[in-house]
Enzyme design. Sequence first.
Site, mmCIF file in Angstrom:
data_model
loop_
_atom_site.group_PDB
_atom_site.id
_atom_site.type_symbol
_atom_site.label_atom_id
_atom_site.label_comp_id
_atom_site.label_asym_id
_atom_site.label_seq_id
_atom_site.Cartn_x
_atom_site.Cartn_y
_atom_site.Cartn_z
ATOM 1 N N GLY A 172 0.841 -1.190 0.000
ATOM 2 C CA GLY A 172 0.000 0.000 0.000
ATOM 3 C C GLY A 172 0.875 1.238 0.000
ATOM 4 O O GLY A 172 2.109 1.139 0.025
ATOM 5 N N ARG A 213 1.897 5.426 4.844
ATOM 6 C CA ARG A 213 0.921 5.759 5.892
ATOM 7 C C ARG A 213 -0.486 5.250 5.575
ATOM 8 O O ARG A 213 -1.476 5.816 6.019
ATOM 9 C CB ARG A 213 0.886 7.276 6.152
ATOM 10 C CG ARG A 213 2.239 7.946 6.305
ATOM 11 C CD ARG A 213 3.136 7.357 7.351
ATOM 12 N NE ARG A 213 2.613 7.597 8.678
ATOM 13 C CZ ARG A 213 3.005 6.963 9.759
ATOM 14 N NH1 ARG A 213 3.929 6.043 9.674
ATOM 15 N NH2 ARG A 213 2.499 7.220 10.925
ATOM 16 N N LYS A 223 -0.795 -0.261 6.248
ATOM 17 C CA LYS A 223 -0.362 -1.609 5.869
ATOM 18 C C LYS A 223 0.379 -2.327 6.989
ATOM 19 O O LYS A 223 0.167 -3.519 7.205
ATOM 20 C CB LYS A 223 0.461 -1.579 4.577
ATOM 21 C CG LYS A 223 1.727 -0.758 4.629
ATOM 22 C CD LYS A 223 2.323 -0.564 3.238
ATOM 23 C CE LYS A 223 3.549 0.313 3.308
ATOM 24 N NZ LYS A 223 3.262 1.705 3.647
ATOM 25 N N HIS A 251 6.042 1.776 15.880
ATOM 26 C CA HIS A 251 5.995 0.347 15.570
ATOM 27 C C HIS A 251 6.315 -0.487 16.815
ATOM 28 O O HIS A 251 5.686 -1.512 17.057
ATOM 29 C CB HIS A 251 6.979 0.007 14.442
ATOM 30 C CG HIS A 251 6.498 0.426 13.091
ATOM 31 N ND1 HIS A 251 6.013 -0.461 12.178
ATOM 32 C CD2 HIS A 251 6.429 1.643 12.501
ATOM 33 C CE1 HIS A 251 5.658 0.179 11.087
ATOM 34 N NE2 HIS A 251 5.914 1.458 11.252
ATOM 35 N N ARG A 284 3.306 -0.739 19.214
ATOM 36 C CA ARG A 284 2.217 -1.611 18.748
ATOM 37 C C ARG A 284 2.575 -3.083 18.856
ATOM 38 O O ARG A 284 1.689 -3.931 18.900
ATOM 39 C CB ARG A 284 1.876 -1.292 17.282
ATOM 40 C CG ARG A 284 1.118 -0.026 17.072
ATOM 41 C CD ARG A 284 0.490 0.031 15.702
ATOM 42 N NE ARG A 284 1.366 -0.398 14.628
ATOM 43 C CZ ARG A 284 1.765 0.375 13.615
ATOM 44 N NH1 ARG A 284 1.375 1.625 13.557
ATOM 45 N NH2 ARG A 284 2.533 -0.104 12.663
ATOM 46 N N ARG A 285 3.852 -3.397 18.875
ATOM 47 C CA ARG A 285 4.321 -4.778 18.825
ATOM 48 C C ARG A 285 4.249 -5.424 20.206
ATOM 49 O O ARG A 285 4.781 -4.896 21.176
ATOM 50 C CB ARG A 285 5.765 -4.767 18.312
ATOM 51 C CG ARG A 285 6.286 -6.083 17.902
ATOM 52 C CD ARG A 285 7.591 -5.987 17.130
ATOM 53 N NE ARG A 285 8.635 -5.238 17.793
ATOM 54 C CZ ARG A 285 9.200 -4.131 17.308
ATOM 55 N NH1 ARG A 285 8.806 -3.639 16.152
ATOM 56 N NH2 ARG A 285 10.145 -3.512 17.952
ATOM 57 N N ASP A 317 8.925 -6.132 8.006
ATOM 58 C CA ASP A 317 8.428 -4.768 7.840
ATOM 59 C C ASP A 317 9.620 -3.817 7.766
ATOM 60 O O ASP A 317 10.226 -3.504 8.781
ATOM 61 C CB ASP A 317 7.526 -4.409 9.018
ATOM 62 C CG ASP A 317 6.679 -3.175 8.747
ATOM 63 O OD1 ASP A 317 6.771 -2.606 7.647
ATOM 64 O OD2 ASP A 317 5.934 -2.777 9.653
#
Length: 178
Positions: free
Chosen positions: A8, A11, A14, A49, A52-53, A82
């Site tokens: 994608g 931002r 994805k 990131h 969120r992990r 990622d």
Amino acid sequence: MRIQFVIGGARSGKSEFAENTARSIGNSVLYVATGVCTDAEMEKRIQLHQMRRPMEWGFVETPYDLGDSVHFYDHYHVVLVDCLSTWISNLLVQEPEENWQEPEIAGQLLEQAQQWLRAVEEIDGTLIVVSTEVGLGGVAMSRLGRWYQDVLGKCNQYVAAAADEVFFVAAGIPWRIK
């Protein structure tokens, strides 16, 4: 290995979609990060990131040689890479400007991607690969930008061809396209 490719725009959501997909498959997840902290803005992106992990996920950083991390994949049910676009960017900016657009250099970079894809074929589990789509906008204004579009565009095609499923994410909404 079963491959899911999540692509994608910048931002687009994805990475978050890929993280949620990994979480839904199971707890045995390896997060393969390709980002390099080059400035304060990138540091904030990396921190987002990280927040969120889940803490129980495995983690490895491979900003320059994605193949170096493959030996870790066997220990996890899900591997989340990622992202491919950052990895390609890291490789391209290491090249001196006089090498930009050199077909031989581009071929070597694409061969690295193909070697990595061949290496993951033998591993059990699910591989989720995140990348940025570079084919929807105009042609980049700079030589480096055009080279990035060319190399990443071809690399994305390799991964999409090898993938069992491909999701395109726009405005946080995933569309299954393969």
